[in-house]
Design a protein around this motif. Structure first.
Motif: not given
Length: 744
Positions: A355-384
Motif C-alpha cells: 500500500g501507500l505510506p500513511r505519510s503520503e495520504l490525506p487524513r480522513a478527518w480532513d476530507a470529512i471536514k471539507d465535504g461533510w455536507y455531501y452526506a446530508f445531500v445524499i441522505i435527502l435524495l434517498i429519503v425523497m
C-alpha cells in the motif's frame, strides 16, 4: 528530510464530455452561440421544474405533455449540429454553414410541430390523417433525427436504427418472416413518428423529460461543488494503506463518483487521472491499472442512487418508479464491486504489491471536514426517493440544498448578512406556504384525518424548494458566500452539453420503439423466439446475452437496451422470468461492451491515461471484471437478487454469491485468500485454479426457479468441488512454503 508529498486531489472535475455516447470530439461553443446554449439550458431546466411541480408558468397555463416534450426538443436538439461535428475532417474551431442550416431546420421543424400538435390531436390524426404541413415537417424532423443520431452515437447506431424506422413502409413483405406486420404509408409513418407518444415522444424522451434532467443537474452540481475531491481524498485516506491500496482506492473512489454521475467515460477521465498514475507508481503494470479503472468506472451505470440514463428509460419502459429500479440494482452492484475488490486483493498479494505510506495520504478527518455536507445531500435524495416517493422532485431538492451548503462552505467568515439571508429565506418560505392552495386544503382537513399528513407535506415541500432557491440568490447578492456568475454559467453550459447529447440519442431511439409499435409484431415475435429456443428459458437467456453483447459493440447502452427490451424482453417474460430481472439482465449485457473489445470505450479511455496498449487493456478489463459476466444470470435465475422476493432469501443468496466470488477471484488471479499463492502447488496450480473457479461459480449460482436444483443442492454441489480443491491446495502450498522461502 523533506516531508513526503501527500496525495491530495484539488479538483478532479473537468468538462469530460458527453454522458452516453462518450464521444470526445466535440466543439466548444463561444460568443453568442455559447450564450444561446446557456440561456436555453436554463429554460430547459425551468420547463422541467414547471411541468414536474405544476407551476403552470405562474399564469395558469398548462401545456400538453406532447407540447412540453417538443419544447425540450426545440431548446436542445438543434445544438447537436453545433456541438458534434459532422465528421472527422469537420472543423472544431468554427461552425460550418451546413451545421447552421441544420440547426435552423431542426429549430423550425420542432417549433412547427410543437405549435400544431394540439390541433392535430383535436382533428384526430390517428383516424383522419395529419395535416399536410405536419406530415412534411415530419419528414424534415425524421431526417435531422437520424443525422443527430449519427453525430452523437456514430454510424453503427444510425445504421442499426434507421432501417427499423422505415420498416413499417414495407412491413407486409413476405421475406420479413416473423417480423411481418401491418404496413403503413409514408404519410402515416411520418404522422405516427412525430405525433404518437409511442415514437419520438415515447419512452426515451418521456424518461428524459420526467426524471433524467433533474438527476443530470444534481450530478453536475455534485461535481462542480467538489464532490470528486471529497470522494477521492476520502478513498485514499481509508484504503490507501492496504496491500494494492492504490487499486482499492480506484475501486472505492470510482464507485462513489459513479453513484453520483452515471457516466462511464467521464468517470474514467475524472478518477482515472488521479488513480492510474498512483497505481503504476506502486507496482501495477500500466495495462492492468487501466483495466482496474475501466472496470471500476463501469459501475457508474450500475450503482444507485444516480444510475445512467438507461436506468430511467428502463423504469419508464416497465411502468415502475425509478426508486424500484435503483433498489433492484443494489445487490448486483455490491457483488460487482466486491468481486473487483477481491480480484485486486488477490493480484496484489500474488505480486507482493504494498500500500501507500500513511505519510503520503490525506487524513480522513480532513476530507470529512471539507465535504461533510455531501452526506446530508445524499441522505435527502434517498429519503425523497424511497420514503416520499417523489423521484422527479428529489434531485431538485437535493441540488438546492447542495448549492446552499456549498455556498456556506466557501472561504470567508460568516457575516451578519448571511444570518439575514437565512431569516429572509425562512420568511419567504412561510409566506409561500400560507399563500399556496395546498395550505388552504391542508388546513381544511381535521387533524388525524386520512390524507392530512400528505396534504401538509404537499403544502410545505414546494415552498421549501422555493425558499432554498431564494437563499441561494440572496447568498449570491449579499454576505460574501457565493459561487459567482462565471461558475453558474459554466454549470449551465456543462448541463446543456449533456442534455444535447442525450436528447439526440434518446429522440432518435424513440423512433425504433415507434416502428415496432406501428407494425404490431412484438407479441408474435415473442412466440417465435420461444419456439426457436424450444421453450427453454436458459437457452433463450444465452441467446439474449450473445445478442446483447454483439449489439452493445455498436450501440450505446441505452440504444442496446431499447432494442432488446422491444425484441427479446417480451419473450423472456413469456418464458416465466421475472420482469425486473429480465430488464436488468438486458441492461447489464448491453453495458458490457464498455469493457469488452473490440469497442471497450472505457478500457480505451483508461489506456490513454495509463499509456498502455488499448487492446491489451481491453482484454485485461475482461479478465478483471469477469464476475460481471456471471452476475446477470444470477438475478434472472433467482429474482431475489434484484429484491423481487423475500429479504431473507436475498441476504442468503448474496452471502453465498459473495463467498463463491471469493473463490472465483482466487482461481482467476492465482492467489486464494486463506491458502496463499497457488504457484506453490507446482504442476497442479492450473487444475486447482480451474476447480476453484468452477466450484465458486456453482456455489454462487442460485437454485430454484428455472434451475433444476434447489439453492441447497447447488451449495452442496459447489462444496463438493471446492472442499477437495481447497484442502489439496492448502496442503501443497504449505508444503512448498519452506522451499520457496529458502529460494527467496
Amino acid at each position: 528530510m523533506a516531508e513526503a508529498q501527500k496525495v491530495v486531489l484539488d479538483d478532479p472535475h473537468v468538462q469530460t464530455g458527453p454522458a452516453e455516447a462518450e464521444t470526445t470530439r466535440v466543439r466548444t461553443l463561444r460568443g453568442p452561440w455559447r450564450m444561446a446554449l446557456i440561456v436555453l439550458t436554463g429554460i430547459t431546466i425551468f420547463l422541467c421544474i414547471n411541468q414536474q411541480f405544476g407551476l403552470r408558468f405562474f399564469v395558469g397555463f398548462t401545456p400538453l405533455n406532447s407540447e412540453y416534450f417538443y419544447l425540450l426538443i426545440l431548446c436542445m436538439l438543434p445544438f447537436t449540429f453545433l456541438i458534434f461535428p459532422g465528421g472527422g475532417r469537420a472543423p472544431l474551431d468554427r461552425l460550418p454553414w451546413y451545421d447552421i442550416v441544420l440547426f435552423v431546420a431542426t429549430a423550425v421543424a420542432s417549433l412547427y410541430l410543437m405549435l400544431h400538435i394540439r390541433k392535430a390531436a383535436e382533428l384526430g390524426w390517428e383516424f383522419g390523417g395529419a395535416p399536410a404541413g405536419v406530415t412534411w415537417t415530419g419528414y424534415v424532423m425524421w431526417f435531422v433525427l437520424m443525422e443527430a443520431l449519427r453525430r452523437t452515437g456514430g454510424w453503427s447506431l444510425v445504421l442499426s436504427v434507421l432501417p427499423f424506422t422505415v420498416y413499417p413502409l414495407f412491413a407486409e413483405a413476405r421475406w420479413l418472416g416473423p417480423l411481418k406486420g401491418n404496413q403503413s404509408t409514408w404519410e402515416q409513418a411520418s404522422a405516427y413518428h412525430m405525433l404518437s407518444t409511442e415514437s419520438l415522444l415515447g419512452i426515451p424522451i418521456q424518461a428524459f423529460a420526467d426524471t433524467v434532467i433533474g438527476f443530470l443537474v444534481f450530478g453536475t452540481a455534485l461535481m462542480m461543488t467538489g464532490a470528486g475531491k471529497f470522494f477521492i481524498n476520502l478513498s485514499f485516506a481509508l484504503c490507501g494503506t492496504f496491500r494494492g491500496g492504490a487499486a482499492k482506492v480506484c475501486i472505492f473512489a470510482s464507485g462513489l463518483l459513479g453513484m453520483m454521475s452515471g457516466s462511464i467515460v467521464s468517470n474514467v477521465l475524472t478518477a482515472g487521472t488521479m488513480t492510474i498514475p498512483v497505481m503504476k507508481r506502486t507496482g501495477f503494470r500500466p495495462s492492468y491499472a487501466g483495466a482496474i479503472e475501466a472496470c471500476a468506472s463501469t459501475g457508474a451505470v450500475l450503482a444507485p442512487p444516480v444510475m445512467g440514463a438507461t436506468a430511467f428509460v428502463m423504469a419508464q419502459f416497465m411502468g415502475v418508479t425509478y426508486a424500484e429500479v435503483a433498489m433492484a440494482a443494489v445487490i448486483p452492484a455490491l457483488l460487482y464491486y466486491a468481486g473487483l475488490f477481491m480480484q485486486v486483493d488477490s493480484y496484489a498479494a500474488r505480486h507482493g504489491l504494498k500500500g501507500l505510506p500513511r505519510s503520503e495520504l490525506p487524513r480522513a478527518w480532513d476530507a470529512i471536514k471539507d465535504g461533510w455536507y455531501y452526506a446530508f445531500v445524499i441522505i435527502l435524495l434517498i429519503v425523497m426517493l424511497l420514503y416520499f416517493k417523489r423521484e422527479s422532485h428529489a434531485p431538485f431538492y437535493a441540488t438546492a440544498l447542495l448549492l446552499v451548503l456549498n455556498q456556506w462552505a466557501q472561504p470567508g467568515a460568516w457575516r451578519p448578512a448571511n444570518t439575514v439571508n437565512c431569516l429572509a429565506a425562512l420568511a419567504a418560505t412561510v409566506a409561500m406556504v400560507l399563500a399556496s392552495d395546498g395550505y388552504a386544503k391542508a388546513a381544511a382537513l381535521p387533524a388525524g384525518t386520512e390524507g392530512a399528513a400528505d396534504a401538509w407535506m404537499n403544502a410545505v415541500l414546494l415552498p421549501t424548494l422555493g425558499g432554498l432557491l431564494v437563499l441561494v440568490a440572496l447568498n449570491e447578492l449579499f454576505g460574501g458566500k457565493r459561487w459567482g456568475l462565471a461558475k453558474y454559467l459554466a454549470f449551465l453550459e456543462v448541463n446543456g452539453r449533456t442534455f444535447v447529447e442525450l436528447i439526440g440519442i434518446l429522440a432518435g431511439c424513440g423512433l425504433l420503439i415507434g416502428a415496432f409499435s406501428m407494425t404490431g409484431v412484438i407479441s408474435s415475435l415473442a412466440n417465435d423466439l420461444l419456439a426457436l429456443a424450444g421453450n427453454n428459458a436458459i437457452l433463450l437467456l444465452v441467446m439474449c446475452a450473445v445478442t446483447s453483447l454483439v449489439l452493445g459493440l455498436g450501440l450505446t447502452t441505452t440504444a442496446c437496451y431499447i432494442f432488446l427490451a422491444i425484441l427479446v424482453g417480451p419473450a423472456l417474460e413469456k418464458a416465466g422470468l421475472n420482469k425486473m430481472a429480465v430488464h436488468m439482465f438486458i441492461f447489464y449485457w448491453g453495458m458490457l461492451s464498455s469493457i469488452t473489445p473490440p469497442v471497450a470505450i472505457a478500457s480505451f479511455a483508461a489506456a490513454g491515461i495509463a499509456g498502455a496498449p488499448a487492446m491489451k487493456t481491453g482484454w485485461e478489463s475482461m479478465w478483471v471484471g469477469s464476475i460481471i459476466y456471471f452476475i446477470p444470470f444470477f438475478f434472472v435465475l433467482n429474482p431475489a437478487f434484484v429484491l423481487q422476493g423475500s429479504w431473507s432469501e436475498a441476504i442468503y443468496l448474496t452471502l453465498a454469491a459473495g463467498l463463491g466470488t471469493l473463490f472465483i477471484c482466487g482461481g482467476i488471479q492465482g492467489y486464494q485468500a486463506g491458502i496463499g499463492d497457488l504457484r506453490g502447488a507446482g504442476m497442479l496450480e492450473w487444475p486447482l485454479r480451474v476447480l476453484l473457479v468452477l466450484g465458486g461459480l456453482v456455489f454462487a449460482t442460485p437454485g430454484d426457479g428455472i434451475m433444476p436444483l434447489s439453492n441447497t443442492a447447488m451449495d452442496v454441489l459447489g462444496l463438493a468441488i471446492l472442499v477437495p480443491a481447497v484442502l489439496l491446495a492448502l496442503w501443497l502450498v504449505r508444503r512448498a512454503a519452506p522451499h520457496r522461502a529458502a529460494q527467496v
